[in-house]
Design a protein around this motif. Structure first.
Motif, PDB file in Angstrom:
ATOM      1  N   VAL A  76       0.854  -1.193   0.000  1.00  0.00           N
ATOM      2  CA  VAL A  76       0.000   0.000   0.000  1.00  0.00           C
ATOM      3  C   VAL A  76       0.889   1.241   0.000  1.00  0.00           C
ATOM      4  O   VAL A  76       2.109   1.151   0.142  1.00  0.00           O
ATOM      5  N   SER A  77       0.273   2.391  -0.157  1.00  0.00           N
ATOM      6  CA  SER A  77       1.021   3.663  -0.145  1.00  0.00           C
ATOM      7  C   SER A  77       0.295   4.659   0.747  1.00  0.00           C
ATOM      8  O   SER A  77      -0.905   4.506   1.038  1.00  0.00           O
ATOM      9  N   GLU A  78       1.003   5.664   1.179  1.00  0.00           N
ATOM     10  CA  GLU A  78       0.423   6.691   2.040  1.00  0.00           C
ATOM     11  C   GLU A  78      -0.682   7.435   1.311  1.00  0.00           C
ATOM     12  O   GLU A  78      -0.552   7.770   0.132  1.00  0.00           O
ATOM     13  N   GLY A  79      -1.787   7.667   2.024  1.00  0.00           N
ATOM     14  CA  GLY A  79      -2.934   8.335   1.427  1.00  0.00           C
ATOM     15  C   GLY A  79      -3.925   7.386   0.774  1.00  0.00           C
ATOM     16  O   GLY A  79      -5.006   7.807   0.354  1.00  0.00           O
ATOM     17  N   GLN A  80      -3.589   6.101   0.701  1.00  0.00           N
ATOM     18  CA  GLN A  80      -4.462   5.120   0.068  1.00  0.00           C
ATOM     19  C   GLN A  80      -5.523   4.632   1.048  1.00  0.00           C
ATOM     20  O   GLN A  80      -5.251   4.402   2.219  1.00  0.00           O
ATOM     21  N   PHE A  81      -6.746   4.469   0.550  1.00  0.00           N
ATOM     22  CA  PHE A  81      -7.812   3.900   1.364  1.00  0.00           C
ATOM     23  C   PHE A  81      -7.743   2.386   1.281  1.00  0.00           C
ATOM     24  O   PHE A  81      -7.639   1.816   0.189  1.00  0.00           O
ATOM     25  N   VAL A  82      -7.802   1.706   2.427  1.00  0.00           N
ATOM     26  CA  VAL A  82      -7.736   0.251   2.452  1.00  0.00           C
ATOM     27  C   VAL A  82      -8.932  -0.297   3.222  1.00  0.00           C
ATOM     28  O   VAL A  82      -9.445   0.331   4.141  1.00  0.00           O
ATOM     29  N   GLN A  86      -7.263  -6.094   4.164  1.00  0.00           N
ATOM     30  CA  GLN A  86      -6.422  -5.925   2.975  1.00  0.00           C
ATOM     31  C   GLN A  86      -4.947  -6.028   3.344  1.00  0.00           C
ATOM     32  O   GLN A  86      -4.511  -5.545   4.379  1.00  0.00           O
ATOM     33  N   VAL A 185      -7.690   5.180   5.953  1.00  0.00           N
ATOM     34  CA  VAL A 185      -6.651   5.737   5.072  1.00  0.00           C
ATOM     35  C   VAL A 185      -5.285   5.549   5.713  1.00  0.00           C
ATOM     36  O   VAL A 185      -5.122   5.782   6.915  1.00  0.00           O
TER      37      VAL A 185
END
Length: 376
Positions: A76-82, A86, A185
């Motif tokens: 995942v990356s910063e700012g991504q909604f999970v 997940q 997030v």
């Protein structure tokens, strides 16, 4: 004769000097007696307490591993909604040599038992087929052989766990796969691929792999001075201004006032928290600096005057000088004691002692003139 003329000239000069001083003294005295006046006015007044702080999520969750190892991948990356469950990252276990060797020895011991029990079973099977031994002896030999095989499989699985951290057939439950414990997030990922991470246990807080939160639930967290905190109550409405969103004022409801203050630069401050009512038109990021205003008291349609026009006697009782008669240098004033209400620092409420038609002396006329002292 010359002596008398000289003395007369000196006397005349002294007289002129005294006359000039008297003239200007009288003129200045007359000018200083001229004051401007103003009238009370009816209006609304609010007293506000101001708090400085930041906007942050109601709850921030730190994702930590249950096993030590090396970061194999970050998914995942910063700012991504999970979503909950997940995959966030995978960990590669660094084998412990002692545990690995112990598991390997267990495999070898289990193999010896399997070979031994297989021979016993083969012998029992031959004798049973010849009718030499009863079926119970055959069944016991078969069970011993199967138990030895199961022990070998357990030893091989233990070796696999010590080597990779994952048991065969349980990959979906492996602790090497770090998943989101809730939906939200990703705020921060403080690790990189190849970093060592420490498991969370009774002796360690563990390494944070990711920080996440539900940014749809934000609070204002700030501090107020001890002089203001006594005026606050839970349930009060707060207006929150965010520096990064200058054209919008958010509403919040005060729901926490710290019972203990913290001294900072000689001033004791108390923490407050208030959930913010967000607007879908604006994206509010965690960590935005913000200011909050709390209306601690207010009054509507009341008589007001400027605080600068209020004077105090030797007993600290407030009063104003009200025009009694005349105007200009001929004006006369009378002292009126008044009862004050709330003040916002600029205006102050007058509860009694003054009428709306009264004309109040302005004491600081000279300071307000653009061209220096004196009336203009």
């Amino acid at each position: 004769m010359k002596k008398f003329l000289k003395i007369g000239g000196i006397i005349l000069f002294i007289g002129l000097v005294v006359g000039v001083i008297a003239y200007f003294g009288k003129k200045n005295s007359q000018e200083n007696q001229v004051y401007e006046v103003t009238e009370p006015f009816v209006g609304n007044i609010e007293v506000k307490a101001v708090a400085t702080g930041e906007v942050k999520p109601v709850e921030t969750i730190e994702i930590k591993p249950n096993i030590s190892g090396v970061i194999k991948s970050i998914n995942v990356s910063e700012g991504q909604f999970v979503e909950k469950g997940q995959l966030i990252a995978e960990i590669r276990v660094v084998p412990n040599v002692a545990n690995l060797n112990s598991a390997l020895q267990s495999i070898r011991a289990a193999e010896i038992q399997v070979n031994l029990q297989q021979k016993e079973f083969n012998r029992a099977q031959t004798l049973y087929n010849q009718g030499v031994i009863p079926k119970a002896d055959y069944d016991n030999a078969l069970a011993a052989y199967q138990n030895a095989q199961q022990t070998l499989r357990q030893a091989e699985a233990s070796y696999k766990v010590a080597q990779t951290g994952v048991a065969p057939g349980l990959e979906s439950y492996a602790t090497t796969r770090i998943t989101a414990t809730t939906s939200g997030v990703i705020l921060d990922i403080p690790v990189e691929i190849g970093n060592m991470v420490q498991e969370i246990n009774n002796f360690s807080t563990g390494t944070t792999i990711a920080t996440m939160a539900d940014i749809n639930k934000m609070i204002f967290a700030g501090k107020v001075d001890e002089a203001e905190v006594g005026k606050l109550k839970e349930g009060m409405k707060i207006n929150v201004s965010i520096g990064a969103i200058p054209d919008k004022v958010f509403t919040a409801i005060l729901d926490f006032i710290s019972p203990q203050g913290v001294a900072s630069n000689g001033v004791v401050q108390f923490e407050i928290k208030a959930p913010i009512q967000l607007d879908s038109k604006y994206f509010v990021r965690a960590g935005y600096s913000a200011n909050a205003e709390v209306v601690t008291s207010s009054a509507s349609n009341v008589l007001l005057i400027k605080t600068a026009h209020v004077r105090y006697d030797e007993n600290q009782k407030p009063y104003v000088d009200v025009l009694k008669s005349g105007s200009g240098s001929d004006a006369t004033y009378e002292k009126k004691y008044i009862t004050l209400g709330i003040t916002d620092g600029v205006n102050v409420q007058v509860k009694s002692g003054l009428q709306k038609t009264d004309k109040i002396k302005i004491w600081n006329t000279d300071l307000e003139k653009p061209n220096g002292p004196g009336p203009h």
